[in-house]
Design a protein around this motif. Structure first.
Motif, PDB file in Angstrom:
ATOM      1  N   GLY A 195      61.935 -49.954  22.938  1.00 53.81           N
ATOM      2  CA  GLY A 195      62.550 -50.145  21.629  1.00 53.81           C
ATOM      3  C   GLY A 195      62.018 -49.174  20.600  1.00 53.81           C
ATOM      4  O   GLY A 195      62.335 -49.270  19.415  1.00 53.81           O
ATOM      5  N   LEU A 196      61.206 -48.231  21.048  1.00 58.75           N
ATOM      6  CA  LEU A 196      60.677 -47.212  20.147  1.00 58.75           C
ATOM      7  C   LEU A 196      61.755 -46.195  19.802  1.00 58.75           C
ATOM      8  O   LEU A 196      61.810 -45.683  18.687  1.00 58.75           O
ATOM      9  CB  LEU A 196      59.470 -46.532  20.813  1.00 58.75           C
ATOM     10  N   ALA A 197      62.625 -45.898  20.770  1.00 56.37           N
ATOM     11  CA  ALA A 197      63.809 -45.065  20.533  1.00 56.37           C
ATOM     12  C   ALA A 197      65.038 -45.958  20.552  1.00 56.37           C
ATOM     13  O   ALA A 197      65.105 -46.917  21.327  1.00 56.37           O
ATOM     14  CB  ALA A 197      63.921 -43.984  21.600  1.00 56.37           C
ATOM     15  N   ASN A 198      66.018 -45.638  19.716  1.00 57.44           N
ATOM     16  CA  ASN A 198      67.282 -46.380  19.692  1.00 57.44           C
ATOM     17  C   ASN A 198      68.366 -45.707  20.508  1.00 57.44           C
ATOM     18  O   ASN A 198      69.269 -46.376  21.015  1.00 57.44           O
ATOM     19  CB  ASN A 198      67.772 -46.536  18.251  1.00 57.44           C
ATOM     20  N   ARG A 199      68.321 -44.388  20.612  1.00 60.61           N
ATOM     21  CA  ARG A 199      69.266 -43.623  21.414  1.00 60.61           C
ATOM     22  C   ARG A 199      68.498 -42.499  22.093  1.00 60.61           C
ATOM     23  O   ARG A 199      67.586 -41.922  21.521  1.00 60.61           O
ATOM     24  CB  ARG A 199      70.361 -42.978  20.556  1.00 60.61           C
ATOM     25  N   VAL A 200      68.916 -42.166  23.318  1.00 57.53           N
ATOM     26  CA  VAL A 200      68.406 -40.981  24.005  1.00 57.53           C
ATOM     27  C   VAL A 200      69.592 -40.070  24.278  1.00 57.53           C
ATOM     28  O   VAL A 200      70.616 -40.510  24.809  1.00 57.53           O
ATOM     29  CB  VAL A 200      67.691 -41.344  25.320  1.00 57.53           C
TER      30      VAL A 200
END
Length: 287
Positions: A195-200
């Motif tokens: 949940g540290l990134a929202n999109r990759v």
């Protein structure tokens, strides 16, 4: 208000050959980027000041709805400039003179409470103080080969720009302690899982993807979106759910008065059926 005015940040060089922070306005979206690629966008005192001025201008610009924070040259931000810190030169070493006050944050903006959404476009490294800038933002769009981490662990440099505060709130205490105590690198796949990134997104696409998301958010009825955002951040400060619910309701009443009748009328007229966004805002998207 910004002491230098809305456009001054474009030309702010502080006796250097180029601006330390660049600002680009694309309609309601403001892109603010750190421009020290030769040192992987490390932040010294001058860059911290330039960042703060840029975000003050964004906050005070009524036509600016969403900001994107990025880095130039293939790196988001590698943290504080440790060469500047070790120099002892008060003109360039990061300000650590106070634990309070927006203008005293070592990384420039880490103590600001933004009133409008900010999205981080992460390529290369977002580590140490750069990670702290990333988690200050509402959302994080991360390229598939990018890396986050508390790399300052190796040098005995503490997290003093919100890392120990915001990281547990984003990913939970146990996961935050893992990252904080070990200082290990976190790749995009794990960051998304945590949940540290929202999109990759693919390499080279973070900025474009962040701008696209920002444009979508900017197209929604603003009073309602900002009210829901405000309540979402505020809920953690309440000791019980009923108090948080009361606060949500009171904020929501303002949005109801401002937007809901008009929006409900458009829905009743046939817009937005079956989860389709086309025709409901200026963006095209489908849930």
């Amino acid at each position: 208000n910004s002491p230098l005015g809305a456009n001054a940040i474009r030309y702010l060089s502080l006796n250097l050959s180029m601006a330390l922070v660049l600002t680009d306005k694309q309609g309601p979206v403001t892109i603010i980027s750190i421009n020290r690629p030769s040192v992987r966008n490390c932040v010294d005192r001058r860059t911290a000041t330039a960042l703060r001025i840029a975000f003050l201008d964004f906050e005070n610009d009524a036509t600016a709805r969403v900001a994107v924070l990025a880095g130039e040259g293939g790196t988001f931000c590698a943290g504080a400039d440790l060469k500047a810190v070790s120099s002892g030169d008060p003109r360039i070493m990061n300000d650590v003179s106070s634990s309070t006050g927006e203008d005293k944050a070592p990384m420039g903006i880490s103590r600001m409470a933004f009133k409008k959404p900010v999205i981080a476009a992460i390529d290369g490294y977002a580590v140490a103080g750069g990670l702290e800038l990333a988690i200050l933002c509402d959302l994080r769009v991360m390229e598939e080969d990018a890396v986050m981490g508390v790399f300052c662990r190796r040098w005995g440099v503490p997290l003093i720009d919100g890392g120990t505060v915001r990281l547990p709130r984003l990913v939970g205490l146990s996961r935050a302690l893992d990252l904080i105590l070990t200082g290990r690198p976190v790749d995009a796949k794990e960051a998304l899982m945590l949940g540290l990134a929202n999109r990759v997104v693919a390499k080279g696409k973070a900025r474009a993807a962040a701008i696209d998301i920002a444009a979508q958010i900017a197209a929604f009825p603003q009073e309602c979106m900002l009210g829901d955002r405000k309540s979402t951040y505020a809920q953690s400060s309440f000791s019980d759910i009923p108090s948080a619910m009361k606060n949500e309701f009171e904020i929501g009443l303002v949005s109801l008065a401002a937007n809901t009748k008009e929006g409900a009328g458009r829905f009743a007229a046939g817009q937005g059926r079956h989860g389709v966004f086309e025709g409901t805002t200026s963006v095209s998207a489908k849930l």
